[in-house]
Design a protein around this motif. Structure first.
Motif, PDB file in Angstrom:
ATOM      1  N   LEU A  26       0.834  -1.204   0.000  1.00 58.16           N
ATOM      2  CA  LEU A  26       0.000   0.000   0.000  1.00 58.16           C
ATOM      3  C   LEU A  26       0.865   1.249   0.000  1.00 58.16           C
ATOM      4  CD1 LEU A  26      -2.704  -0.999   2.648  1.00 58.16           C
ATOM      5  CD2 LEU A  26      -2.842  -1.177   0.154  1.00 58.16           C
ATOM      6  N   ARG A  27       0.397   2.280  -0.689  1.00 60.70           N
ATOM      7  CA  ARG A  27       1.092   3.570  -0.689  1.00 60.70           C
ATOM      8  C   ARG A  27       0.341   4.510   0.247  1.00 60.70           C
ATOM      9  NH1 ARG A  27       2.097   5.429  -6.793  1.00 60.70           N
ATOM     10  NH2 ARG A  27       3.072   7.121  -5.627  1.00 60.70           N
ATOM     11  N   ALA A  28       1.004   4.878   1.321  1.00 57.15           N
ATOM     12  CA  ALA A  28       0.346   5.732   2.324  1.00 57.15           C
ATOM     13  C   ALA A  28      -0.122   7.045   1.718  1.00 57.15           C
ATOM     14  CB  ALA A  28       1.301   5.998   3.487  1.00 57.15           C
ATOM     15  N   ASP A  29       0.603   7.540   0.724  1.00 60.88           N
ATOM     16  CA  ASP A  29       0.228   8.832   0.143  1.00 60.88           C
ATOM     17  C   ASP A  29      -1.096   8.756  -0.599  1.00 60.88           C
ATOM     18  OD1 ASP A  29       1.056  11.572  -0.128  1.00 60.88           O
ATOM     19  OD2 ASP A  29       1.314  11.196  -2.264  1.00 60.88           O
ATOM     20  N   ASP A  30      -1.459   7.555  -1.085  1.00 58.81           N
ATOM     21  CA  ASP A  30      -2.745   7.408  -1.772  1.00 58.81           C
ATOM     22  C   ASP A  30      -3.909   7.706  -0.829  1.00 58.81           C
ATOM     23  OD1 ASP A  30      -1.462   6.716  -4.086  1.00 58.81           O
ATOM     24  OD2 ASP A  30      -1.816   4.559  -3.886  1.00 58.81           O
ATOM     25  N   LEU A  31      -3.697   7.469   0.473  1.00 60.33           N
ATOM     26  CA  LEU A  31      -4.756   7.733   1.442  1.00 60.33           C
ATOM     27  C   LEU A  31      -5.081   9.217   1.521  1.00 60.33           C
ATOM     28  CD1 LEU A  31      -3.517   5.324   4.248  1.00 60.33           C
ATOM     29  CD2 LEU A  31      -5.386   4.934   2.639  1.00 60.33           C
ATOM     30  N   ARG A  32      -4.082  10.067   1.302  1.00 65.75           N
ATOM     31  CA  ARG A  32      -4.324  11.513   1.306  1.00 65.75           C
ATOM     32  C   ARG A  32      -5.255  11.906   0.168  1.00 65.75           C
ATOM     33  NH1 ARG A  32      -0.056  13.978  -0.331  1.00 65.75           N
ATOM     34  NH2 ARG A  32      -0.740  16.018   0.395  1.00 65.75           N
ATOM     35  N   TYR A  33      -5.126  11.243  -0.956  1.00 67.98           N
ATOM     36  CA  TYR A  33      -6.003  11.527  -2.100  1.00 67.98           C
ATOM     37  C   TYR A  33      -7.433  11.108  -1.787  1.00 67.98           C
ATOM     38  CZ  TYR A  33      -1.918  12.598  -4.944  1.00 67.98           C
ATOM     39  OH  TYR A  33      -0.787  13.186  -5.444  1.00 67.98           O
ATOM     40  N   LEU A  34      -7.580   9.968  -1.130  1.00 65.98           N
ATOM     41  CA  LEU A  34      -8.912   9.514  -0.742  1.00 65.98           C
ATOM     42  C   LEU A  34      -9.561  10.511   0.215  1.00 65.98           C
ATOM     43  CD1 LEU A  34     -11.080   7.239  -0.701  1.00 65.98           C
ATOM     44  CD2 LEU A  34      -9.886   6.331   1.306  1.00 65.98           C
ATOM     45  N   LEU A  35      -8.818  10.981   1.201  1.00 65.14           N
ATOM     46  CA  LEU A  35      -9.354  11.928   2.171  1.00 65.14           C
ATOM     47  C   LEU A  35      -9.732  13.255   1.504  1.00 65.14           C
ATOM     48  CD1 LEU A  35      -6.948  11.337   5.194  1.00 65.14           C
ATOM     49  CD2 LEU A  35      -9.368  10.745   5.059  1.00 65.14           C
ATOM     50  N   ALA A  36      -8.931  13.698   0.543  1.00 67.22           N
ATOM     51  CA  ALA A  36      -9.217  14.965  -0.134  1.00 67.22           C
ATOM     52  C   ALA A  36     -10.532  14.899  -0.905  1.00 67.22           C
ATOM     53  CB  ALA A  36      -8.068  15.332  -1.069  1.00 67.22           C
ATOM     54  N   VAL A  37     -10.788  13.787  -1.589  1.00 66.86           N
ATOM     55  CA  VAL A  37     -12.045  13.648  -2.325  1.00 66.86           C
ATOM     56  C   VAL A  37     -13.210  13.492  -1.354  1.00 66.86           C
ATOM     57  CG1 VAL A  37     -13.315  12.285  -4.021  1.00 66.86           C
ATOM     58  CG2 VAL A  37     -10.873  12.649  -4.317  1.00 66.86           C
ATOM     59  N   ALA A  38     -12.981  12.770  -0.250  1.00 64.61           N
ATOM     60  CA  ALA A  38     -14.041  12.607   0.746  1.00 64.61           C
ATOM     61  C   ALA A  38     -14.458  13.947   1.325  1.00 64.61           C
ATOM     62  CB  ALA A  38     -13.567  11.673   1.859  1.00 64.61           C
ATOM     63  N   ARG A  39     -13.501  14.855   1.524  1.00 64.13           N
ATOM     64  CA  ARG A  39     -13.818  16.164   2.103  1.00 64.13           C
ATOM     65  C   ARG A  39     -14.545  17.058   1.114  1.00 64.13           C
ATOM     66  NH1 ARG A  39      -8.087  16.183   4.031  1.00 64.13           N
ATOM     67  NH2 ARG A  39      -8.113  15.432   6.171  1.00 64.13           N
ATOM     68  N   THR A  40     -14.089  17.071  -0.124  1.00 65.31           N
ATOM     69  CA  THR A  40     -14.619  18.028  -1.094  1.00 65.31           C
ATOM     70  C   THR A  40     -15.779  17.479  -1.910  1.00 65.31           C
ATOM     71  OG1 THR A  40     -13.070  17.330  -2.826  1.00 65.31           O
ATOM     72  CG2 THR A  40     -12.335  19.060  -1.314  1.00 65.31           C
ATOM     73  N   GLY A  41     -15.808  16.154  -2.128  1.00 67.11           N
ATOM     74  CA  GLY A  41     -16.841  15.567  -2.964  1.00 67.11           C
ATOM     75  C   GLY A  41     -16.612  15.782  -4.449  1.00 67.11           C
ATOM     76  N   ARG A  42     -15.483  16.386  -4.812  1.00 74.35           N
ATOM     77  CA  ARG A  42     -15.194  16.705  -6.211  1.00 74.35           C
ATOM     78  C   ARG A  42     -13.736  16.381  -6.521  1.00 74.35           C
ATOM     79  NH1 ARG A  42     -19.908  17.187  -5.913  1.00 74.35           N
ATOM     80  NH2 ARG A  42     -21.303  18.808  -6.742  1.00 74.35           N
ATOM     81  N   LEU A  43     -13.484  15.793  -7.681  1.00 70.81           N
ATOM     82  CA  LEU A  43     -12.115  15.483  -8.076  1.00 70.81           C
ATOM     83  C   LEU A  43     -11.304  16.746  -8.307  1.00 70.81           C
ATOM     84  CD1 LEU A  43     -12.563  12.513 -10.601  1.00 70.81           C
ATOM     85  CD2 LEU A  43     -11.874  12.412  -8.209  1.00 70.81           C
ATOM     86  N   VAL A  44     -11.911  17.732  -8.983  1.00 70.06           N
ATOM     87  CA  VAL A  44     -11.186  18.962  -9.295  1.00 70.06           C
ATOM     88  C   VAL A  44     -10.849  19.729  -8.016  1.00 70.06           C
ATOM     89  CG1 VAL A  44     -11.331  21.196 -10.454  1.00 70.06           C
ATOM     90  CG2 VAL A  44     -12.185  19.147 -11.604  1.00 70.06           C
ATOM     91  N   ALA A  45     -11.804  19.806  -7.098  1.00 71.13           N
ATOM     92  CA  ALA A  45     -11.545  20.510  -5.837  1.00 71.13           C
ATOM     93  C   ALA A  45     -10.468  19.798  -5.027  1.00 71.13           C
ATOM     94  CB  ALA A  45     -12.833  20.620  -5.028  1.00 71.13           C
ATOM     95  N   ALA A  46     -10.514  18.472  -5.017  1.00 68.97           N
ATOM     96  CA  ALA A  46      -9.488  17.705  -4.310  1.00 68.97           C
ATOM     97  C   ALA A  46      -8.121  17.927  -4.949  1.00 68.97           C
ATOM     98  CB  ALA A  46      -9.851  16.222  -4.315  1.00 68.97           C
ATOM     99  N   ALA A  47      -8.096  17.975  -6.286  1.00 74.98           N
ATOM    100  CA  ALA A  47      -6.839  18.207  -6.994  1.00 74.98           C
ATOM    101  C   ALA A  47      -6.262  19.570  -6.653  1.00 74.98           C
ATOM    102  CB  ALA A  47      -7.068  18.085  -8.507  1.00 74.98           C
ATOM    103  N   ASP A  48      -7.113  20.586  -6.587  1.00 80.15           N
ATOM    104  CA  ASP A  48      -6.642  21.927  -6.224  1.00 80.15           C
ATOM    105  C   ASP A  48      -6.040  21.934  -4.825  1.00 80.15           C
ATOM    106  OD1 ASP A  48      -7.475  22.915  -8.637  1.00 80.15           O
ATOM    107  OD2 ASP A  48      -9.373  23.711  -7.901  1.00 80.15           O
ATOM    108  N   ALA A  49      -6.696  21.229  -3.899  1.00 80.94           N
ATOM    109  CA  ALA A  49      -6.204  21.186  -2.519  1.00 80.94           C
ATOM    110  C   ALA A  49      -4.855  20.476  -2.419  1.00 80.94           C
ATOM    111  CB  ALA A  49      -7.235  20.504  -1.626  1.00 80.94           C
TER     112      ALA A  49
END
Length: 320
Positions: A26-49
């Protein structure tokens, strides 16, 4: 993002029949991407963050789903939300994210851990602007590395909440994915401007309101049952309606009619209270936190600030 067949990171466990995940794959950094989408509900918003493009976010979450052999996100009408498996993963992923912050603080020589990241708050227009904003501003003054986002709209929380860490809602939101508490009550009443009362007779009873233009929400677009005017003033229909409470306030101030307004807003505009004994509506404000965000220090700081602000301003929310 779609589930992919599990690779050799997951092998069937003979005892349980469930797949055993090798944490080394597992890549621990991938979990940060999951959390970002969970918070924003949007891929683009998560990408900006995260400072990347949205295709990177999608690819990293797909890789995490493949490693775990489970679908973690699903797309709905209001954006991306966590599946049950995703909720479980994200609850544990918070600890990884917080550990990374502590490592960064230690490496930079900061003694005490700082609050960083982004906390997104949903709130009704009026309450969010007048009550929540000062609380959020205070948190930012104490934690300048923290990013705070406030989204204002008077709407019901969905059963599958996404796009926020913490929300303020009128009434009691449904759904087991939220940890909720009663924050405060607030009062609504009838208000009118001096200019309106100079043109129209002051109502002496609720029955007299039938001869006046009322100002309130658009019934057909109202998503909050507690604000249904039929519950509070049966048989009366607004003549001027808006989805935005500040538009209602301005229309009342301009003499369009009698507004059914929150006291904490109306008292700031030199409007006159009418039929105070007959019409004294009390509604609850619920503070809701996503279960996967409850233990996050930054979310906790915002939560505490909102509690303190509501308590300190109780006289505005429910005036005597």
């Amino acid at each position: 993002m779609h589930p992919s067949p599990a690779d050799d990171a997951a092998a069937p466990d003979k005892g349980t029949g469930r797949r055993a995940i090798d944490p080394r794959r597992l890549r621990a950094d991938d979990l940060r991407y999951l959390l970002a989408v969970a918070r924003t509900g949007r891929l683009v918003a998560a990408a900006d963050a995260l400072g990347v493009d949205h295709t990177t976010v999608s690819r990293r979450i797909a890789a995490l789903e493949k490693s775990l052999g489970q679908r973690l996100m699903e797309r709905g009408t209001e954006g991306w939300s966590l599946t049950e498996a995703g909720k479980t993963v994200s609850e544990n992923a918070r600890a990884v994210e917080e550990a990374l912050v502590r490592v960064a603080d230690a490496a930079s020589g900061q003694g005490a851990p700082s609050l960083r990241g982004t906390v997104r708050v949903n709130a009704p227009d009026g309450f969010g602007t007048v009550i929540a904003t000062p609380a959020l501003a205070r948190v930012r003054r104490h934690h300048p590395d923290l990013h705070v986002e406030l989204i204002t709209a008077t709407r019901q929380l969905t059963r599958h909440p996404s796009g926020f860490d913490l929300a303020l809602a009128i009434g009691q939101p449904a759904g087991s994915r939220l940890v909720t508490e009663h924050l405060t009550d607030y009062a609504l009443g009838l208000y009118a401007s001096d200019e309106y009362l100079a043109r129209c007779p002051t109502p002496a009873s609720i029955a007299d309101l039938r001869e006046h233009a009322l100002i309130f929400y658009i019934e057909s677009m109202l998503q909050v049952g507690d604000l249904d005017i039929e519950r509070h003033l049966p048989g009366l229909t607004p003549a001027f309606s808006s989805t935005n409470v500040f538009a209602q306030l301005e229309a009342t101030r301009l003499g369009v009619g009698i507004g059914v307004l929150p006291a904490f807003l109306a008292q700031r505009s030199q409007l006159r209270r009418l039929l105070a004994r007959e019409v004294d509506i009390r509604l609850p404000i619920t503070l809701a936190v996503r279960r996967d965000a409850v233990t996050h220090p930054a979310v906790g700081a915002v939560r505490d600030a909102l509690r303190r602000e509501a308590a300190d301003r109780g006289a505005e929310l429910i005036p005597e």
